[in-house]
Structures are given as C-alpha cells and as structure tokens.
Design a protein around this motif. Structure first.
Motif, short mmCIF file in Angstrom:
data_model
loop_
_atom_site.label_atom_id
_atom_site.label_comp_id
_atom_site.label_asym_id
_atom_site.label_seq_id
_atom_site.Cartn_x
_atom_site.Cartn_y
_atom_site.Cartn_z
N LYS A 85 -2.36 15.92 6.68
CA LYS A 85 -2.23 15.48 5.30
C LYS A 85 -0.86 15.85 4.79
O LYS A 85 -0.26 15.18 4.16
CB LYS A 85 -3.24 15.99 4.62
N ARG A 86 -0.53 17.28 5.19
CA ARG A 86 0.84 17.53 4.84
C ARG A 86 1.68 16.70 5.29
O ARG A 86 2.82 16.35 4.69
CB ARG A 86 1.09 19.11 5.31
N GLN A 87 1.73 16.31 6.83
CA GLN A 87 2.80 15.63 7.11
C GLN A 87 2.93 14.33 6.44
O GLN A 87 4.02 13.63 6.27
CB GLN A 87 2.58 15.34 8.89
N ALA A 88 1.65 13.57 6.01
CA ALA A 88 1.46 12.33 5.56
C ALA A 88 2.19 12.43 4.10
O ALA A 88 3.04 11.53 3.72
CB ALA A 88 0.13 11.86 5.19
N VAL A 89 2.12 13.59 3.42
CA VAL A 89 3.07 14.01 2.16
C VAL A 89 4.55 13.80 2.29
O VAL A 89 5.26 13.29 1.62
CB VAL A 89 2.35 15.31 1.66
N TYR A 90 4.96 14.52 3.69
CA TYR A 90 6.46 14.20 3.82
C TYR A 90 6.74 12.84 4.08
O TYR A 90 7.91 12.63 3.71
CB TYR A 90 6.58 15.32 4.84
N VAL A 91 6.00 12.41 4.80
CA VAL A 91 6.34 10.75 5.03
C VAL A 91 6.42 10.06 3.88
O VAL A 91 7.32 9.44 3.72
CB VAL A 91 5.54 10.02 6.06
N SER A 92 5.54 10.25 2.83
CA SER A 92 5.58 9.38 1.58
C SER A 92 6.86 10.05 0.95
O SER A 92 7.51 9.00 0.20
CB SER A 92 4.20 9.94 0.82
N LEU A 93 7.22 11.24 0.93
CA LEU A 93 8.24 11.62 -0.01
C LEU A 93 9.58 10.96 0.58
O LEU A 93 10.58 10.67 -0.13
CB LEU A 93 8.37 13.13 0.24
N PHE A 94 9.63 10.87 2.18
CA PHE A 94 10.74 10.39 2.45
C PHE A 94 11.02 8.94 2.29
O PHE A 94 12.10 8.13 2.08
CB PHE A 94 10.57 10.44 4.07
N VAL A 95 9.89 8.19 2.44
CA VAL A 95 9.76 6.63 1.93
C VAL A 95 10.35 6.41 0.37
O VAL A 95 11.03 5.66 0.25
CB VAL A 95 8.20 5.96 2.03
N TRP A 96 9.86 7.48 -0.55
CA TRP A 96 10.37 7.41 -1.77
C TRP A 96 11.73 7.62 -2.03
O TRP A 96 12.59 6.84 -2.65
CB TRP A 96 9.81 8.18 -2.89
N LEU A 97 12.38 8.62 -1.08
CA LEU A 97 13.75 8.79 -1.15
C LEU A 97 14.58 7.61 -0.68
O LEU A 97 15.68 7.30 -1.11
CB LEU A 97 14.05 10.17 -0.46
N LEU A 98 14.05 7.10 0.38
CA LEU A 98 14.68 6.14 1.11
C LEU A 98 14.83 4.70 0.26
O LEU A 98 15.65 3.93 0.25
CB LEU A 98 13.95 5.60 2.52
N VAL A 99 13.75 4.47 -0.52
CA VAL A 99 13.84 3.18 -1.28
C VAL A 99 14.30 3.46 -2.80
O VAL A 99 14.95 2.58 -3.26
CB VAL A 99 12.51 2.67 -1.49
N ILE A 100 14.40 4.65 -3.24
CA ILE A 100 15.10 4.86 -4.75
C ILE A 100 16.49 5.08 -4.51
O ILE A 100 17.01 4.70 -5.37
CB ILE A 100 14.24 6.19 -5.35
N SER A 101 17.09 5.93 -3.56
CA SER A 101 18.29 6.01 -3.38
C SER A 101 19.22 5.06 -3.66
O SER A 101 20.35 5.09 -4.24
CB SER A 101 18.73 6.98 -2.02
N PRO A 102 19.01 3.88 -2.83
CA PRO A 102 20.01 2.76 -3.00
C PRO A 102 20.08 2.15 -4.66
O PRO A 102 20.79 1.24 -4.91
CB PRO A 102 19.41 1.49 -2.06
N ARG A 103 18.86 2.35 -5.14
CA ARG A 103 18.61 1.79 -6.64
C ARG A 103 19.45 2.63 -7.75
O ARG A 103 19.43 2.25 -8.87
CB ARG A 103 17.28 1.42 -6.78
N VAL A 104 19.44 3.91 -7.36
CA VAL A 104 20.02 4.98 -8.39
C VAL A 104 21.47 4.62 -8.91
O VAL A 104 21.49 4.66 -10.42
CB VAL A 104 20.25 6.43 -7.75
N PRO A 105 22.22 3.88 -8.30
CA PRO A 105 23.49 3.31 -9.10
C PRO A 105 23.28 2.39 -10.14
O PRO A 105 24.14 2.44 -10.91
CB PRO A 105 24.12 2.67 -7.70
N MET A 106 22.16 1.64 -10.10
CA MET A 106 21.88 0.89 -10.98
C MET A 106 21.67 1.53 -12.62
O MET A 106 21.87 0.97 -13.52
CB MET A 106 20.49 0.15 -10.98
#
Length: 368
Positions: free
Chosen positions: A151-172
């Motif tokens: 479950k801890r690893q799944a949390v890390y995967v989820s955080l990585f996914v959020w970082l991956l999808v949010i980063s390109p949108r931050v310049p908006m």
C-alpha cells in the motif's frame, strides 16, 4: 434592441470570414466568443455535474466508511475519485459563465478553473491506465513481483502520477486568460492568433501536444491490456464461457468509455493545430474547430459520471461493500463475471494443484 443584436451578429460573422492581417503566421482571426458551446454545453455540463456528484459521493462514502481493507487497486481508484471531484467543483463556474454569456469571477478563479478542468482530464486518463495495468498483471502474470506491491508503494505511485499530470499544467496558472472587458469578459484557454502573446501561443501548443499524447499512449496501453486479458482467459478457458464473454465485454466497455469521453477532444485539437499550422488565413475553419473543441469538453467531463462504473467493475471489494450497503431487496446477488476472480478460481492445465491453491490464496484477499 433586436436590430442591435442582429447587427452585432452580422459583424461577428463578417469578422470570422475576413482574415485580419498582422496575426501569428501571417494571418489573424477575431477573438472566439460564446456561440455554439453557449447553447450545447450548459445542459451537458449540468448533467455531468449531477450524475458525477451522485456517483462519486457514493463512491467516496464507500471508500471512506465501508471499505474495511485497502489494496493498491483501491488506492488508485480512490485517487480517481479525488480527480473527479476536482473537475466537478470547477464546472459550476463554467456553467454560470455560459448561461450569463460572460465570466464574472475574475482572473484568479479563471486560472484555477482552467487548471482544474484540464488537470482532471490528464489525471483521469493516467489513473485509468494504472488501474488497467494493475488488472493486467493480476490476471495475466499473477506471480510477477508487480503484484506484491504494498500500500505504501501504491501511495508513491499515485503521488508520482499526480506530479506527472499536474506539472505540465502549472504554467496555466501563470498567465491571464481573461478576454474582453466589462460584461464581455470571457475565460478562455483557446484564443485567436491576433490577441495571443508569444507565451500563450507556446502554452497552447504544449497543451495540444499533451492532449494528443496523453490519449494515444494510454489508449494503446488500454487496448493491449484488454486484448491480453481477454485472450488469456479464452486460451486458458478459465471459468465458464459466459463468464469469459462477460470479462471481454467489460474490457470492451472500458475502452469504449475512454474513446467516447476523450477521442472527440483529441480529434478537434488536432484539427485546430492543422488549421493553425497550414491554413492560418482560414478563420472559418479555425472558428469551427475551436468551437467543437470547447463543446467536446462536455464529453471529457462525462468520464466523471461514468467512473463509478469503473470502480464497480474493477474492484470486487468495492462491489461487496456497495452491495452490503444497499437495502436487502436491492442487494447484488453474487459477484460474478469478474475477470480476475475467474483467473484466481480456475487453473490452467499446466498448473499444479499446489500453485493453484497458492494463486487462490494470493488473489482471495486482493482481487482486482
């Protein structure tokens, strides 16, 4: 009053058919106003909000109060609920602007609104893909170390996914997207060539590239996972034929939902890019594709209403918790047709009895 409106409409149409010199690429087009989407989007988005809130509030209640044990799959689905809520809270402002005909909430909320809208699309696609990959390994490669994810690893995967999808949108969030003034203000990310700064043009170009890539790559993964799961169950003859057919229908349904919600936006985005690159003087085509792109956002947010179906199909634990929460007369019968349960309850001809028992024990506590 009617005459003034007709004159304004005529002026808009005239402007749309007349290239404006001095824009990007040697041509320019007038600002895009609310026309087609002002008629179509309000009822569509209202339905999306109502159905999405109903389904996701129930899902959130199940996850928070009824789900006794958690596994990585349920953690991924829970993050999908969070992504849907981000989108749903942003839609009422957009509906209000469409009904009024202009944006009244200021520059700050405009930036946040656009950021949440487009981040939801990316997060939904990414998390659905992660769920599909997790399902694929559970069914087709049950002994792979990927299935021993904690479950801890799944949390890390989820955080990585959020970082991956949010980063390109931050310049908006860094630029003003308000167009017009007074009671004519609009909150648009898609803009005309004439009024766009170089930074905005680059940002919109990045958005179009992301829109296409984040559809094509996950779609290829979803198709691969679905086809492999279906062929694996069929070749191994796991479960009864009707269960195999049901599993194949579930895979096809997930891909169909993905196509319905996200394909139109991808196609219209490519259309806008093609007009912008090869026909910068064609304001009619630019206007048409831009309007269709905005209208297709209504289908994007339909995924927030359909995602609860993904939860039901993808997690037997969620199904059981949901069924146990319903009145006795409405409770589900038995959990049937689950692809992964079929894989865990039936063995192949080449699997020994010891391996079969191990597989059942491993899968009994963490189906899907």
């Amino acid at each position: 009053m009617v005459l003034d409106q007709n004159e304004n409409f005529t002026t808009i149409i005239s402007n749309l058919t007349t290239p404006v010199p001095g824009g990007g690429g040697g041509g320019g087009c007038p600002p895009v106003g609310i026309q087609l989407e002002g008629v179509i989007l309000p009822p569509v988005l209202t339905i999306d909000v109502i159905l999405g809130l109903l389904g996701n509030i129930v899902a959130l209640w199940i996850f928070c109060f009824k789900l006794k044990t958690w596994n990585p799959n349920n953690l991924f689905l829970f993050n999908l609920v969070i992504a849907d809520f981000f989108a749903l809270v942003s839609l009422p402002l957009r509906i209000d602007a469409l009904l009024r005909g202009h944006w009244v909430f200021g520059d700050g909320l405009c930036r946040i609104n656009l950021f949440l809208m487009f981040s939801n699309r990316s997060a939904s696609i990414a998390l659905m893909t992660v769920v599909a990959i997790y399902r694929y390994f559970k069914v087709v490669h049950p002994h792979h170390r990927f299935n021993r994810m904690t479950k801890r690893q799944a949390v890390y995967v989820s955080l990585f996914v959020w970082l991956l999808v949010i980063s390109p949108r931050v310049p908006m969030l860094a630029y003003n997207h308000i167009k017009g003034s007074g009671n004519r203000t609009q909150c648009f990310f898609f803009t005309s060539y004439k009024e766009a700064s170089r930074a905005i043009i680059i940002l919109v170009g990045m958005h179009r590239i992301l829109t296409v890539l984040e559809f094509i790559i996950p779609l290829a993964m979803l198709l691969f996972c679905s086809i492999r799961i279906s062929s694996f169950l069929k070749e191994r003859q796991m479960g009864k034929p009707d269960k195999v057919r049901k599993a194949m229908r579930v895979c096809a349904a997930i891909v169909a939902v993905f196509m319905v919600c996200f394909l139109p936006t991808t196609v219209t985005t490519v259309g806008v890019w093609a007009v912008r690159s090869y026909r910068p003087w064609d304001c009619n085509a630019f206007y048409t594709f831009t309007q269709l792109t905005i209208v297709s956002l209504g289908l994007n947010f339909l995924n927030s209403a359909l995602d609860p179906i993904v939860y039901i199909f993808s997690s037997s634990m969620f199904r059981k918790a949901l069924c146990s929460s319903l009145p006795r007369a409405l409770r589900c019968c038995q959990d049937t047709g689950d692809a992964e349960n079929m894989a865990s309850s039936s063995g192949t001809q080449s699997t020994s009895q010891h391996e079969l028992k191990s597989l059942r024990a491993d899968r009994g506590s963490e189906a899907m």
